[in-house]
Structure formats: structure tokens, C-alpha cells
Design a protein around this motif. Structure first.
Motif, PDB file in Angstrom:
ATOM      1  N   ILE A 235      10.700  -1.490  -3.097  1.00  0.00           N
ATOM      2  CA  ILE A 235      10.075  -2.259  -2.044  1.00  0.00           C
ATOM      3  C   ILE A 235       8.782  -1.420  -1.765  1.00  0.00           C
ATOM      4  O   ILE A 235       8.564  -0.249  -1.369  1.00  0.00           O
ATOM      5  N   GLU A 236       7.650  -2.204  -1.857  1.00  0.00           N
ATOM      6  CA  GLU A 236       6.202  -1.913  -1.285  1.00  0.00           C
ATOM      7  C   GLU A 236       5.995  -2.319  -0.009  1.00  0.00           C
ATOM      8  O   GLU A 236       6.235  -3.278   0.110  1.00  0.00           O
ATOM      9  N   HIS A 237       5.695  -1.185   0.848  1.00  0.00           N
ATOM     10  CA  HIS A 237       5.079  -1.499   2.168  1.00  0.00           C
ATOM     11  C   HIS A 237       3.787  -1.405   2.030  1.00  0.00           C
ATOM     12  O   HIS A 237       2.783  -0.193   1.914  1.00  0.00           O
ATOM     13  N   GLN A 238       3.017  -2.419   2.255  1.00  0.00           N
ATOM     14  CA  GLN A 238       1.599  -2.543   2.214  1.00  0.00           C
ATOM     15  C   GLN A 238       0.984  -2.876   3.546  1.00  0.00           C
ATOM     16  O   GLN A 238       1.527  -3.909   4.044  1.00  0.00           O
ATOM     17  N   PRO A 239       0.019  -1.956   3.977  1.00  0.00           N
ATOM     18  CA  PRO A 239      -0.673  -2.187   5.370  1.00  0.00           C
ATOM     19  C   PRO A 239      -1.268  -3.599   5.409  1.00  0.00           C
ATOM     20  O   PRO A 239      -2.071  -4.029   4.423  1.00  0.00           O
ATOM     21  N   ASP A 240      -1.174  -4.303   6.616  1.00  0.00           N
ATOM     22  CA  ASP A 240      -1.843  -5.743   6.530  1.00  0.00           C
ATOM     23  C   ASP A 240      -3.224  -5.742   6.683  1.00  0.00           C
ATOM     24  O   ASP A 240      -3.796  -5.198   7.548  1.00  0.00           O
ATOM     25  N   GLY A 241      -3.713  -6.752   5.854  1.00  0.00           N
ATOM     26  CA  GLY A 241      -5.525  -6.659   5.879  1.00  0.00           C
ATOM     27  C   GLY A 241      -6.243  -5.638   5.635  1.00  0.00           C
ATOM     28  O   GLY A 241      -7.349  -5.567   5.736  1.00  0.00           O
ATOM     29  N   ASN A 242      -5.650  -4.441   4.900  1.00  0.00           N
ATOM     30  CA  ASN A 242      -6.294  -3.232   4.447  1.00  0.00           C
ATOM     31  C   ASN A 242      -6.315  -2.890   3.046  1.00  0.00           C
ATOM     32  O   ASN A 242      -5.246  -3.411   2.547  1.00  0.00           O
ATOM     33  N   ASN A 243      -7.101  -2.355   2.680  1.00  0.00           N
ATOM     34  CA  ASN A 243      -6.994  -1.560   1.313  1.00  0.00           C
ATOM     35  C   ASN A 243      -6.827  -0.189   1.232  1.00  0.00           C
ATOM     36  O   ASN A 243      -7.811   0.339   1.214  1.00  0.00           O
ATOM     37  N   PRO A 244      -5.767   0.420   1.476  1.00  0.00           N
ATOM     38  CA  PRO A 244      -5.525   1.662   1.632  1.00  0.00           C
ATOM     39  C   PRO A 244      -5.994   2.439   0.336  1.00  0.00           C
ATOM     40  O   PRO A 244      -5.790   2.061  -0.619  1.00  0.00           O
ATOM     41  N   SER A 245      -6.645   3.595   0.524  1.00  0.00           N
ATOM     42  CA  SER A 245      -6.903   4.641  -0.727  1.00  0.00           C
ATOM     43  C   SER A 245      -5.808   5.583  -0.995  1.00  0.00           C
ATOM     44  O   SER A 245      -6.022   6.420  -2.046  1.00  0.00           O
ATOM     45  N   LYS A 246      -4.834   5.467  -0.146  1.00  0.00           N
ATOM     46  CA  LYS A 246      -3.761   6.522  -0.457  1.00  0.00           C
ATOM     47  C   LYS A 246      -2.382   5.897  -0.673  1.00  0.00           C
ATOM     48  O   LYS A 246      -1.958   4.937   0.354  1.00  0.00           O
ATOM     49  N   ALA A 247      -1.575   6.344  -1.459  1.00  0.00           N
ATOM     50  CA  ALA A 247      -0.302   5.690  -1.504  1.00  0.00           C
ATOM     51  C   ALA A 247       0.893   6.790  -1.622  1.00  0.00           C
ATOM     52  O   ALA A 247       0.590   7.770  -2.177  1.00  0.00           O
ATOM     53  N   TYR A 248       1.812   6.637  -1.227  1.00  0.00           N
ATOM     54  CA  TYR A 248       2.932   7.559  -1.172  1.00  0.00           C
ATOM     55  C   TYR A 248       4.237   6.924  -1.838  1.00  0.00           C
ATOM     56  O   TYR A 248       4.646   5.844  -1.557  1.00  0.00           O
ATOM     57  N   ILE A 249       4.892   7.633  -2.723  1.00  0.00           N
ATOM     58  CA  ILE A 249       6.041   7.311  -3.394  1.00  0.00           C
ATOM     59  C   ILE A 249       7.335   8.139  -2.572  1.00  0.00           C
ATOM     60  O   ILE A 249       7.287   9.164  -2.565  1.00  0.00           O
ATOM     61  N   PHE A 250       8.250   7.276  -2.182  1.00  0.00           N
ATOM     62  CA  PHE A 250       9.377   7.849  -1.401  1.00  0.00           C
ATOM     63  C   PHE A 250      10.595   8.106  -2.579  1.00  0.00           C
ATOM     64  O   PHE A 250      10.865   7.002  -3.154  1.00  0.00           O
ATOM     65  N   ILE A 251      10.819   9.335  -2.629  1.00  0.00           N
ATOM     66  CA  ILE A 251      12.030   9.586  -3.573  1.00  0.00           C
ATOM     67  C   ILE A 251      13.361   9.888  -2.737  1.00  0.00           C
ATOM     68  O   ILE A 251      13.380  10.811  -1.939  1.00  0.00           O
ATOM     69  N   HIS A 252      14.465   9.232  -3.043  1.00  0.00           N
ATOM     70  CA  HIS A 252      15.610   9.217  -2.205  1.00  0.00           C
ATOM     71  C   HIS A 252      16.478  10.553  -2.355  1.00  0.00           C
ATOM     72  O   HIS A 252      16.277  10.999  -3.725  1.00  0.00           O
TER      73      HIS A 252
END
Length: 271
Positions: free
Chosen positions: A18-35
Motif C-alpha cells: 500500500i503506497e501512501h502518496q501526498p495529495d497534489g504534491n511530488n515528494p522528494s523523500k520516500a519511506y519504506i515501512f518494514i513490519h
């Protein structure tokens, strides 16, 4: 925010994400969550969701996923291995990179054994800039002994006595019979791989920054001495701190929807 469900290919199998993408923005940073491991994944699931959404509100893209053999991904838990975990993470990162070429910075987040696997991953790659670790497991051997104790406790609760000792459990695994850990079948090779983990023996990239948060049920509880030594392995932009929370990765009376103190400490460190 947009939340996109997809299956990602990994060695011919499907990894649910599941990707959570900010609405209307192009983020330059991404985090991968490891359970985290087994039942700890189950009990912490809702907190992972709320944390991902909190990160997303700060214009950080977040991808959560299930390792193969876990959750909605293909495979069986009894087939788990660290090699498969790393291959799954690699597939997730490559998918995010392909979908979002504007992202220039990657971080890994993990709770408990998820934090451990995040640290191992960062030690083996050159494209991870940040780590956020919540109460990570530093010694796999100690952790797996605790896991075996949970089987013994279950025997006591159900039968009133321990019929299969810890040595018997290990011998059963060696003979090819996975053992039941709270409904999850643990094989011997995976048990051995996890038992061999020692985060102090890893060499971490010099530029890697780490935020390590120790969960304390009592604010007066001192910092873990091992955590104090571990954070010294990272650069001076790293941080060790305490956060007052319940141990929400266990079965507790209170339904834990979010961990505000941990999230606020993490976002403050991210700036």
C-alpha cells in the motif's frame, strides 16, 4: 492523500503493498515501512497505518508491504527466510523508484524485528539515507529465545505444564518439523538466521542517519545502555531518545490506534 494498493513481483511471487502518496504534491523523500515478526505485526498493524498517514501529511511518500508468507502476500510463513525478506524489500524499493523518479531520498522505518531488518538492509545498500527504528531488536539470539519462551508459556496456559521443552522444540525444527509460535510455523533455517543477527557486527554507511526511539512505559525509565552504544555506530546527525508508549506490539487491553509520542519524535527528527 492517495492510497494505492498493488501487488509487486518478487522472484515470481506477489508482494502486497500500500503506497501512501501526498495529495497534489511530488515528494522528494520516500519511506519504506518494514513490519515486525509474527503476532507483533498483527498487534502493531493499526499503528503502522496511522504512522504512514502522519508521515504522508508531512509530504513524505510511504510504502507499507507484507513480506512473502505474511499478510496478503503470496507464500507461507513456514517458508520465511532473510534472503526472501531482502528480495522483497529490493522489489518494493525498485517499484517506488520506477513509479516516482522525482524521489531522491529513501528511508527505512521499522518496529522491533522490523527495525532490525531495516538496519541490516541499510548496511548492505548505498541508497538508504535514513533509518527510523522503534525499539529495535539488537540481538537475534536473545529475541528468538524469547520467542521459544512464548511457546512454553502457551503450553502452560493450555495444558497446565510444559510437555515439550525448549531443547525439544529446537530438535523438532532440526528434524524438519516447524514449530508453532502463536499460530505461526517457524522453520529451523529461519530460526538460525534470526538467531545469528547481531546489529553491532554490521558496518553502516558513514552518511547514514539513524533515529532510534526506545519505548518506555514509565517516563523515568533510563535509556537502554545497549541502545546508547548502538547509536554511536552512526553519524552525528543521529539521535537516541525515549518515547512514552504502551508496548502496543503485544496483546494489551487498550486498542492502540496510534503512537503519538513516537510519531512526534520521529517527525521532529525529520524536521
Amino acid at each position: 492523500m492517495n492510497e494505492i494498493l498493488r501487488f509487486i513481483g518478487a522472484e515470481g511471487k506477489r508482494v502486497f503493498s500500500i503506497e501512501h502518496q501526498p495529495d497534489g504534491n511530488n515528494p522528494s523523500k520516500a519511506y519504506i515501512f518494514i513490519h515486525p515478526f509474527a503476532e507483533e505485526k498483527l498487534w502493531s498493524h493499526r499503528t503502522y497505518v496511522s504512522t504512514a498517514r502522519a508521515f504522508c501529511e508531512k509530504n513524505i511518500s510511504v510504502t507499507r508491504f507484507d513480506f512473502r508468507g505474511h499478510g496478503d502476500s503470496d507464500g507461507e510463513f513456514s517458508e520465511s527466510s532473510l534472503e526472501k525478506h531482502f528480495a522483497d524489500i529490493d522489489s518494493v524499493i525498485n517499484t517506488v523508484k520506477a513509479a516516482h523518479p522525482e524521489i531522491v531520498s529513501f528511508g527505512l522505518f521499522g518496529l522491533r524485528l522490523g527495525g532490525t531488518i531495516a538496519a541490516l538492509t541499510a548496511a548492505s545498500r548505498n541508497d538508504i539515507d535514513e533509518l527510523i527504528l522503534w525499539d529495535p531488536v539488537l540481538s537475534g539470539e536473545r529475541y528468538m529465545q524469547d520467542i521459544l519462551r512464548s511457546n512454553l508459556a502457551a503450553q502452560m496456559a493450555v495444558k497446565g505444564k510444559v510437555e515439550i521443552t525448549r531443547d525439544d522444540l529446537i530438535q523438532n525444527m532440526k528434524s524438519g518439523e516447524p514449530i508453532n509460535i502463536e499460530g505461526y510455523y517457524l522453520n529451523y533455517s529461519y530460526f538460525e538466521e534470526l538467531s545469528a543477527i547481531d546489529l553491532f557486527k554490521q558496518k553502516y554507511p558513514e552518511a547514514l542517519k539513524c533515529c532510534l526511539l526506545q519505548v518506555v512505559r514509565n517516563p523515568k525509565q533510563p535509556l537502554n545502555k545497549q541502545y546508547e552504544k548502538f547509536i554511536e555506530l552512526f553519524n552525528n546527525e543521529s539521535m537516541l531518545d525515549k518515547a512514552h508508549e504502551e508496548q502496543f506490539w503485544k496483546e494489551i487491553k487498550t486498542f492502540y490506534n496510534k503512537a503519538d509520542n513516537l510519531v512526534n519524535h520521529s517527525l521532529m527528527w525529520l524536521g
